[in-house]
Structures are given as structure tokens and as C-alpha cells.
Enzyme design. Structure first.
Site, mmCIF file in Angstrom:
data_model
loop_
_atom_site.group_PDB
_atom_site.id
_atom_site.type_symbol
_atom_site.label_atom_id
_atom_site.label_comp_id
_atom_site.label_asym_id
_atom_site.label_seq_id
_atom_site.Cartn_x
_atom_site.Cartn_y
_atom_site.Cartn_z
ATOM 1 N N ARG A 123 33.731 72.728 26.719
ATOM 2 C CA ARG A 123 35.104 73.197 26.934
ATOM 3 C C ARG A 123 35.071 74.133 28.140
ATOM 4 O O ARG A 123 35.002 75.338 28.003
ATOM 5 C CB ARG A 123 35.565 73.947 25.695
ATOM 6 C CG ARG A 123 36.571 73.248 24.828
ATOM 7 C CD ARG A 123 36.130 71.933 24.286
ATOM 8 N NE ARG A 123 37.268 71.134 23.858
ATOM 9 C CZ ARG A 123 37.932 71.334 22.723
ATOM 10 N NH1 ARG A 123 37.582 72.290 21.915
ATOM 11 N NH2 ARG A 123 38.960 70.567 22.406
ATOM 12 N N GLN A 128 37.470 69.713 32.076
ATOM 13 C CA GLN A 128 38.776 69.398 31.478
ATOM 14 C C GLN A 128 39.134 67.915 31.583
ATOM 15 O O GLN A 128 39.675 67.328 30.655
ATOM 16 C CB GLN A 128 39.859 70.242 32.130
ATOM 17 C CG GLN A 128 40.060 71.553 31.394
ATOM 18 C CD GLN A 128 41.123 72.431 31.992
ATOM 19 O OE1 GLN A 128 41.656 72.118 33.065
ATOM 20 N NE2 GLN A 128 41.425 73.508 31.336
ATOM 21 N N ASP A 131 37.481 65.884 28.846
ATOM 22 C CA ASP A 131 37.579 66.422 27.489
ATOM 23 C C ASP A 131 38.369 65.471 26.571
ATOM 24 O O ASP A 131 39.579 65.618 26.370
ATOM 25 C CB ASP A 131 38.233 67.809 27.567
ATOM 26 C CG ASP A 131 38.264 68.516 26.226
ATOM 27 O OD1 ASP A 131 37.906 67.877 25.212
ATOM 28 O OD2 ASP A 131 38.657 69.687 26.195
ATOM 29 N N SER A 134 40.143 66.870 23.371
ATOM 30 C CA SER A 134 41.463 67.463 23.606
ATOM 31 C C SER A 134 42.514 66.385 23.844
ATOM 32 O O SER A 134 43.634 66.484 23.339
ATOM 33 C CB SER A 134 41.436 68.402 24.811
ATOM 34 O OG SER A 134 40.706 69.551 24.501
ATOM 35 N N TYR A 229 35.899 77.851 19.988
ATOM 36 C CA TYR A 229 36.085 77.331 18.626
ATOM 37 C C TYR A 229 36.045 78.479 17.621
ATOM 38 O O TYR A 229 35.275 79.427 17.788
ATOM 39 C CB TYR A 229 34.956 76.351 18.276
ATOM 40 C CG TYR A 229 34.987 75.068 19.056
ATOM 41 C CD1 TYR A 229 36.001 74.135 18.873
ATOM 42 C CD2 TYR A 229 33.986 74.759 19.969
ATOM 43 C CE1 TYR A 229 36.021 72.950 19.573
ATOM 44 C CE2 TYR A 229 33.989 73.565 20.683
ATOM 45 C CZ TYR A 229 35.014 72.663 20.473
ATOM 46 O OH TYR A 229 35.030 71.491 21.170
#
Ligand code: NAD
Length: 382
Positions: A123, A128, A131, A134, A229
Site C-alpha cells: 500500500r 497505487q 493495487d 483496492s 491496516y
């Protein structure tokens, strides 16, 4: 030239796909040969010809294709026997479910195969674009609200009509990560009154910025990992949370639970005695139902009625919008493969020193690489 092999999904109910025709041209620009199993795009309405027109080669002999692959890419992981058919230099990339696959990891180690798990992409800002957790969670948040709406016997927005005024539905969302935020935004757009809760205090502002209310529960210190997290609560904190949110649950028309603990079983947040206090016809959607569940009464893969409350535990949320989910997942994969391509040799290269792969690699050359898995396996074999 590196050969990237895209197989028809190993799990027969999977509707998503790891490659759309539009991706083929971009992969080709890297200099890769793109081999695609016949009928790969069937669930999304893409024919083999769509892939051929984009520059891919179609195969029907899966074993032969696997035996020449430098990488095999899919949504779900290959079966053990198929992993063994790939050459030792090949790397498989999928949602590998690394914390529930000890047999597969043992086999990868024995056979010295490399494997990347999309759940383990770090993360970070750099990652990004890759990911996939997500991208799929965001769609899941949207789908869970739609599922709740279609199971509820009332409207979400307020309606003032000559026949009377309908009150807006009350929606409570527990867990405000990627899925929870999208669920809040979707329920707000539909006109519901939304309240949300997460153990990470920084979520309060995010919830309020979407126009929803944050339920304040004082649990004392709650911790997060360096990846953002949540860490598990103590038994006392969990009990305190369950008690403090019970009234809000009882008062809601829809409750959506999205609480997860990375690499661990999700926390149990709604016990049966709280469900008994909900109005008949209310709906709970348990995002974690397939992994053990946030809701005591939820059943993995099913929608059930428990004491007049509907509990949706279907799972496969992103698969309900399979085209968009595939587009996002395929783009995540492509960003990863682009990052792995060696610019000097123009070859797909598994470099265990690459910062992304230090986390995302499950196994490489007979070793477990991801640090969390590595510490687990070291403990188990000690
Ligand atoms: P997740 O799926 O692991 O968990 C979902 C949510 O459940 C989390 O917000 C967590 O705090 C919450 N939760 C855990 N236990 C709970 C409990 N007992 N009660 C209520 N809620 C509980 O999380 P996620 O959606 O993957 O996101 C985790 C974090 O990572 C978020 O802060 C998110 O913004 C961040 N993130 C960062 C990046 C990035 O930097 N590139 C990308 C994605 C997510």
C-alpha cells in the site's frame, strides 16, 4: 521475447478476466508475446477474434501453453498440477489467497516456482496503480449497497408524496476502508441517512467529508500497521465495541460490515442477540462472509433469513460488475508487469530486490519472500 500466458479462469464460477482486448496492444508495446486461451472473454462478451484483432495469439492446448510461459496471469490461482506444468523460470500472478494456501506454498517451494500474489502488493503511492485489493474492494462497496437495496422492502431516499411521507432508510456501515468508503458514498447518493464506524480514529474525518455521521466509540488506543491496516482489538475492546454499536444496529434498516484484519480472520462484530433486536425486513450485508464473517449468523456464499432479518453473505462482490472489475484488475496487472519489465533487455524479469516484489512475491527460487509469510513459515518449520 517474453511469453505472457493468460488462461481461462481456473475457477468455473469466476466472471472476471485478467485481460481485456485493449490491454493486448499495451503489452505488445513492451515487446511481449501475448498468448490467450480460447474463450477467455466469454463471460464479458469478448470473442477470440477481439483478442486476435488486438494482436494476441489464441491457444486451446493449455498444457502446451503453460510449458512455454514466462508468466501466467489470471484472477484466481492455477491448480497445483497446472503450476507444476510451468517451467521453473515462470512466474504465476493472481489473487493467490496466500494466508489460506499452505499446500500450494509447499508445492511452490518444492518445485521452485515463483508466485506473485496480488493481495500482497504494498500500500504505497508507487503501487497505487497495481493495487488490485483496492480496485476490487471499491467495487465491492458499491455492489453491497445495491444488494442491500434490492433485498430491503423500502426506499433509501426520503419521499414526500400526497400518499404520505416515506422516511429515508438508515444505513450503518462498519469498517471504513476502501470498500466502506465506497459503500458510504453510494448509500449517500441514494439518499439514505448514513452512520459509519471504524476502529481507526482517522476515519472520522473521511466519513464526515462524505456527508455521513461517525459513531464515536472510545476504545482507548487502537493500532494500525505501517501499511494502514487495522491491528486486532483486545477481547475487552471488541466487547466494548459490540455493546456500543448495538443500539445503532438495532435502529438501522441496512447494516453493511466490511471490517477486515489483513492476513487474519475478520473480527466477529454482530452476534445473534443483536440481530434479534433489528426490525423485521432489515438487511445485513457481510462482506467477510466467505472468510469467516463479521456476522455470527451469516452463511458463506448465501443470502439467508435469520429471525426476519435478511443476511447477505454472497461474496464475489466485484464479480457482480465483472466488466468494470476486469478492466480495473487487468490494468492493475499491466502496471505490475510494466514495472517488472527490464528496460535494457526488454524481458519480463522477476527481480526479488524490486521493492514491490519484496512484498508481493510469495515464493521465489525455493524460498518464501513476503516477510509476513516468511515469519509464519519459519515458525512452522522451527
Ligand atoms: P481492510 O480491508 O483491511 O479493512 C477494512 C476496514 O476494516 C479497515 O478500515 C479497518 O480499520 C476496519 N476494521 C478492522 N477491524 C475493525 C473493527 N473491529 N471494527 C470496525 N472496523 C474495523 O482495509 P482496506 O480497505 O484495505 O484499507 C486499509 C487502509 O489502507 C485504509 O486506511 C486505506 O485508506 C489504506 N489504503 C492505502 C492505500 C495506499 O496508500 N496506496 C491503498 C489502499 C488502502
Amino acid at each position: 521475447m517474453s511469453v505472457l500466458v493468460f488462461v481461462k479462469e481456473p475457477y468455473h464460477l469466476e466472471k472476471r478476466c485478467a485481460l481485456l482486448p485493449d490491454n493486448v496492444k499495451i503489452y505488445k508495446r513492451l515487446g511481449a508475446t501475448i498468448q490467450v486461451e480460447s474463450q477467455i472473454g466469454d463471460t464479458l462478451g469478448f470473442t477470440d477474434q477481439h483478442y486476435i484483432d488486438a494482436g494476441a495469439e489464441i491457444f486451446t492446448d493449455r498444457s502446451a501453453a503453460l510449458s512455454t510461459a514466462h508468466a501466467v496471469l489470471s484472477v484466481r490461482p492455477l491448480a497445483l498440477e497446472e503450476l507444476a506444468q510451468t517451467p521453473q523460470t515462470c512466474c504465476s500472478i493472481s489473487f493467490f489467497d496466500p494466508f489460506n494456501s499452505p499446500d500450494k506454498i509447499a508445492s511452490l517451494l518444492d518445485n521452485k516456482r515463483s508466485c506473485i500474489s496480488m493481495e500482497l502488493i504494498p500500500r504505497s503511492t508507487r503501487c497505487q496503480k497495481m493495487d488490485a485489493l483496492s480496485s476490487q474492494a471499491s467495487l465491492a462497496g458499491y455492489v453491497m449497497v445495491l444488494k442491500a437495496m434490492s433485498n430491503l422492502h423500502k426506499t433509501l431516499p426520503m419521499m414526500m408524496t400526497p400518499a404520505g411521507t416515506l422516511k429515508p432508510a438508515k444505513v450503518f456501515i462498519i469498517g471504513v476502508g476502501v470498500a466502506g468508503l465506497q459503500a458510504i458514498a453510494t448509500a449517500k447518493r441514494m439518499g439514505a441517512n448514513v452512520i459509519a464506524y471504524d476502529t481507526r480514529p482517522e476515519c472520522a474525518q473521511q466519513v464526515q467529508s462524505l456527508g455521513a455521521k461517525f459513531l464515536n466509540i472510545d476504545l482507548g488506543v487502537t493500532e494500525s500497521t505501517d501499511q494502514g491496516y487495522a491491528k486486532a482489538l483486545s477481547e475487552e475492546q471488541l466487547t466494548l465495541q459490540q455493546q456500543a454499536q448495538a443500539d445503532c444496529i438495532a435502529d438501522s434498516d441496512i447494516v453493511i460490515t466490511t471490517a477486515q484484519l489483513f492476513g487474519r480472520k475478520p473480527p466477529l462484530l454482530i452476534s445473534n442477540d443483536v440481530i434479534l433486536r433489528m426490525k423485521p425486513g432489515s438487511v445485513i450485508v457481510d462482506m467477510a462472509a466467505l472468510d469467516g464473517g463479521n456476522v455470527e449468523a451469516s452463511v458463506a456464499g448465501e443470502t439467508i433469513i435469520y429471525k426476519a432479518v435478511k443476511i447477505v453473505g454472497d461474496g464475489d462482490w466485484a464479480g457482480e460488475v465483472a466488466l468494470d472489475a476486469s478492466q480495473m484488475y487487468a490494468n492493475n496487472l499491466m502496471a505490475l508487469v510494466q514495472d517488472m519489465y527490464n528496460t535494457e533487455t526488454s524481458l519480463f524479469t522477476v527481480d526479488a530486490q524490486n521493492d514491490v516484489l519484496k512484498s508481493a512475491l510469495v515464493t521465489y527460487n525455493g524460498e518464501v519472500i513476503n516477510p509476513i509469510l516468511k515469519s509464519q513459515y519459519t515458525k512452522e518449520t522451527a
